[in-house]
Design a protein around this motif. Structure first.
Motif, PDB file in Angstrom:
ATOM      1  N   THR A   1       1.145  -1.352   0.248  1.00 27.88           N
ATOM      2  CA  THR A   1       0.369   0.133   0.221  1.00 27.88           C
ATOM      3  C   THR A   1       0.698   1.379  -0.538  1.00 27.88           C
ATOM      4  O   THR A   1       0.535   2.359  -0.434  1.00 27.88           O
TER       5      THR A   1
ATOM      6  N   ASP B   1      -6.599   1.519  -0.841  1.00 31.51           N
ATOM      7  CA  ASP B   1      -7.722   0.200   0.046  1.00 31.51           C
ATOM      8  C   ASP B   1      -7.660   1.502   1.605  1.00 31.51           C
ATOM      9  O   ASP B   1      -6.897   2.321   1.667  1.00 31.51           O
TER      10      ASP B   1
ATOM     11  N   ASP C   1      -5.608  -1.842  -5.816  1.00 32.10           N
ATOM     12  CA  ASP C   1      -4.656  -1.737  -3.987  1.00 32.10           C
ATOM     13  C   ASP C   1      -5.595  -3.092  -3.391  1.00 32.10           C
ATOM     14  O   ASP C   1      -6.963  -2.373  -3.313  1.00 32.10           O
ATOM     15  N   GLU C   2      -6.218  -3.945  -4.553  1.00 29.80           N
ATOM     16  CA  GLU C   2      -6.196  -4.805  -3.104  1.00 29.80           C
ATOM     17  C   GLU C   2      -8.022  -4.735  -3.888  1.00 29.80           C
ATOM     18  O   GLU C   2      -9.382  -4.847  -3.285  1.00 29.80           O
TER      19      GLU C   2
HETATM   20 MG   LIG Z   1      -2.061  -2.860   1.946  1.00 28.08          MG
END
Ligand SMILES: [Mg+2]
Ligand SMILES: Nc1ncnc2c1ncn2[C@@H]1O[C@H](COP(=O)(O)OP(=O)(O)OP(=O)(O)O)[C@@H](O)[C@H]1O
Lengths: 582, 257
Positions: B49, B89, B165-166
């Motif tokens: 991140t 995120d 991010d994810e």
């Molecule tokens: Mg992360």
């Protein structure tokens, strides 16, 4: 029951021990010192006059009731949410939280103030002194519990629009009454302390000490009732504040700035906390300006609009902070101007209210048109410029709206910082009105031109500065918001580097500069201009004719000099010398 | 646009970040070729991140710099940021707007024409199945819905690079399939994607390039086959990041009867 209560009290103590470091300890220390002074003053009243003591306890009661509403939801060191998985019955949870609520500076200081009961008892007799001891404890419990219940009730109210508006109106009215307390004292001075202060719950302890034994029982019953009410309210405290689900009008803007305005206007109307703040500012302005009507003076009425503007700006002092990490979208779109859109939105929400209020009330009193019409644009422009500027420079990291716990008033963990920011904004917005006001007092209508000019300049210039700040330090501001911690090169750390003497001087200058500037300077010259002589504590109004304006002017200069000195001490010396930030 | 024809979609050069004495990202160099589907994997706290935030200009690096199609994120932010769509995120949105209003607001902020914004918002909401919640404000969205509206904002201005991010965390299987289709289509159309994920199977299924980060450093990078070297990505990953050979430990007090 006892185990839970003891454990929670110890938890609170542990948290407090960790929290009181550095700046927070400094703020807490100042608060405690002021509290001890007030407590000493209250105990002194016990030697003087029991009527006044009863009135003093009524003020403490108001402080407990209202303080938390303006300090970001009050003491939330231990939150009910922390214990929701333990499955405690609500009564035991409330009792435990109550025990924890007694741990802290404010309850301790209040207990000190309640020593006045013991003093009063000792002066009356042995039995009275013996009654004073349980009375003190019960009275303190009433204070703490009333505070908790009022926060919980307002928290619940903030889930509906009507509740948000009503509580905003009430809070504004009560706080304005406190701010204008001298009027009530003046009125009391002629009529005596009203007997009602004895029958408020804050007076029951004193009643008991004076031999009305039933009052002690009444206090005990009240404590039990409040505890039950709080327990009931705790079970209803779930989830974040809901926004109203009506009125989704499509965004019709066609430009980037228009889009920011549209977003902000929707937030102003849908966020119930902002609804609350707006009605609070409105009610405060109206009640503050209208309360001198009690003593038959309508000269303050035209200032309701200006006061509303100042208060509304103070409420919006942490504009960027309350939006939390949504700032990332602004960082990703460097071409669009976020600040100008927010300024336009702030003005289009507040200016119509301020203008209508001001014009209507000034017409009603036939009041000083040049002064009022000078203040209006100066303050509107000043506030519209300062709101983004202050919130970008002195940002207090907020909790992201979707992460806020059950208490909607709590928009940040740093409630001391929020309060400080609001006061800073009050002082600065008033300053932006000063040139126009002075010009109007001295030259009449020329003040209006001055007001329009300074208003436009402040709005444009401060907005520009805010935009530069966002562009240059955006990632740092986002980081502050993400982690809730300030990086190293802010004014605060500069403050920490000062010597103790410098700190003391700066705090006194910045903290008390308002007293010579506003009441003794600006207000006093307004009173002199209106021939309101021998006016409570406004020194200039007691002077012989030739000295009135010079004394007021000297006070204004003194206030400005104090602010100047304070800022000069605190301001960073050479901008380039801080840690490098690329 | 001349700088961008041959430049990599994303280039990180010596990026480093220290948080209060803790080196979170330790001089990361990374190159994401134009047109690639790039997976970033690594254990919790590896610095994914943090690296991605620095790559798109949301966090200022202590040293090093980042380029998007040859445009430096810090010295030429307007050009660089116009080319990238980001799904961060856990960051907030304009919470008191509905999904459609968020998209309209952002589209206008990005300088798109009104009717274009309206059309794209309509389509994105329909495809991501957010149009049922027409009256719901973002603050009332579920975690998965927040991811989806975030993805919609990243796609809205038709960027050439997506940094996600994810993106699949907390998203239901049907929506995940939709998102996969959208992302594959985006790459097929010449776009580039960087995504971070903890799901190895997903990375193997979607990505053609992979980087493994561990303790703030790039432990391995290259095409998917180069990095996994004949094993499964999961085995290669565990081999790269775990120091002890002892393997997975158990909790004795949980497994004993
Ligand atoms: Mg992360
Ligand atoms: N604001 C911060 N302050 C201090 N340390 C931080 C901060 N943000 C991240 N870190 C630290 O930096 C390291 C990298 O964090 P990062 O969030 O980048 O990891 P990640 O790879 O995204 O992890 P995950 O897979 O769990 O999302 C971690 O050790 C974390 O503790």
């Amino acid at each position: 029951m006892a185990v839970v209560a003891l454990t929670m009290a110890r938890m609170k103590l542990a948290v407090l021990r960790h929290a009181f470091h550095g700046r927070r300890a400094h703020t807490a220390g100042t608060g405690a010192a002021l509290g001890v002074l007030s407590a000493l003053g209250t105990v002194y009243l016990a030697f003087v006059d029991l009527d006044l003591l009863a009135a003093g306890y009524a003020v403490w009661l108001l402080g407990w009731l209202l303080g938390p509403l303006f300090m970001g939801g009050g003491d939330e060191t231990l939150r009910p949410e922390y214990f929701s998985l333990l499955g405690l019955p609500p009564r035991r949870l409330a009792a435990g939280l109550l025990a924890a609520a007694f741990v802290g500076v404010a309850p301790l200081v209040s207990l000190g103030a309640l020593l006045g009961l013991l003093v009063a008892g000792l002066r009356l007799g042995v039995a009275n002194a013996l009654v004073a001891v349980p009375a003190m404890v019960l009275q303190l419990a009433v204070f703490v519990l009333l505070s908790k219940v009022s926060v919980a009730v307002v928290g619940l109210a903030l889930r509906t629009r009507l509740g948000a508006i009503v509580s905003g109106l009430l809070n504004g009215a009560v706080l304005a009454a406190l701010g204008q307390i001298w009027i009530f004292f003046w009125a009391f001075g002629q009529t005596g302390v009203p007997a009602a202060v004895w029958y408020l719950p804050s007076g029951w302890g004193l009643l008991a000490v004076r031999g009305r034994w039933w009052a002690l029982a009444a206090l005990a019953v009240l404590v039990l009732l409040l505890l039950a009410a709080w327990a009931a309210l705790l079970t209803r405290r779930v989830g974040a504040a809901r926004a109203s689900a009506r009125g989704r009008r499509p965004i019709t803007a066609g430009t980037a700035t228009g889009a920011v305005v549209a977003k902000e206007l929707r937030t102003w109307s849908r966020d119930l906390v902002r609804n609350h703040q707006l009605t609070f500012a409105l009610s405060y302005g109206l009640c503050f300006a209208a309360s001198p009507l009690i003593i038959g003076w309508d000269g303050m009425l035209p200032y309701a609009g200006p006061i509303f503007i100042v208060m509304a700006a103070a409420m919006a002092a942490n504009l960027y902070g309350t939006d939390g990490t949504a700032l990332w979208l602004t960082l990703m779109t460097p071409g669009a101007s976020d600040v100008r859109g927010r300024q336009l939105a702030w003005l289009s929400v507040h200016a119509p209210v301020a203008i209508v209020l001001t014009v209507a009330l000034t017409a009603l009193t036939g009041g000083p048109w040049p002064l009022i019409l000078a203040l209006l644009p100066a303050l509107l422009g000043g506030a519209a410029g300062l709101v983004p500027l202050i919130s970008a420079y002195a940002l207090v990291p907020g909790t992201d709206p979707h992460r806020r716990a059950g208490n909607p008033l709590r928009t940040s963990e740093d409630d001391g910082g929020l309060t400080g920011l609001a006061y800073l904004m009050l002082a600065l917005v008033i300053l932006t009105g000063a040139p126009a006001a002075l010009a109007a007092v001295w030259y009449g209508w020329a003040g209006v031109a001055t007001g329009v000019l300074t208003g436009a300049l402040c709005c444009w210039g401060f907005g520009l500065l805010a935009e530069r700040r966002l562009r240059a330090h955006g990632p740092e501001l986002l980081h502050v918001m993400r982690t809730g911690r300030k990086p190293h090169t802010t004014m605060k750390s500069r403050f920490d580097q000062l010597s103790k003497t410098q700190k003391t001087i700066a705090s006194w200058c910045l903290g008390f500069g308002a007293i010579p500037l506003v009441p003794q300077g600006i207000l006093a010259s307004v009173f002199v201009a209106n021939d309101m002589l021998r006016h409570s504590w406004f020194l200039a109004t007691y002077m012989p004719p030739g000295l009135r304006y010079p004394v007021a002017a000297a006070f204004i200069l003194l206030g400005l000099a104090m602010y100047g000195a304070g800022v000069w001490i605190v301001k960073p010396r050479s901008p380039g010398s801080g840690p490098s930030r690329d | 646009m001349s700088a961008s024809t041959h430049a990599p979609a994303l280039r990180l050069v010596g990026l480093a970040k220290t948080f209060d004495h803790k080196l979170a990202v330790d001089h990361v160099d990374l190159e994401v070729p134009s047109g690639s589907f790039f997976g970033l994997v690594g254990p919790n706290g590896a610095g994914k991140t943090t690296s991605l935030s620095m790559a798109v200009g949301l966090l200022r690096p202590d040293t090093g710099h980042a380029e998007i199609f040859g445009h430096d994120v810090w010295s030429a932010p307007e050009r660089a940021k116009a080319l990238v769509g980001v799904l961060p995120d856990g960051l907030a949105m304009p919470e008191r707007l509905t999904g459609r209003e968020v998209l309209t607001y952002l589209g206008l902020l990005r300088g798109l024409a009104k009717d274009v914004v309206a059309r794209r918002a309509e389509e994105l909401l329909a495809v991501l199945e957010l149009d049922g919640a027409e009256k719901t404000l973002v603050i009332e969205y579920s975690t998965g819905m927040r991811k989806k509206i975030g993805l919609a904002t990243a796609l809205l201005h038709a960027p050439r690079l997506l940094v996600l991010d994810e993106p699949f965390e907390a998203v239901d299987p049907v929506s995940a399939a939709t998102i996969k289709t959208i992302l594959r289509g985006f790459v097929a159309g010449g776009g580039s994607i960087v995504l971070s994920s903890h799901v190895m199977a997903l990375v193997e299924q979607l990505c053609d390039h992979v980087a493994v980060v561990d303790k703030g450093r790039v432990a391995a990078t290259g095409t998917l086959d180069e990095v996994r070297g004949g094993r499964s990505l999961e085995d290669a990953f565990v081999g790269l990041v775990s120091d002890q050979v002892s393997g997975v430990k158990e909790l004795s007090w949980l497994s004993s009867p």
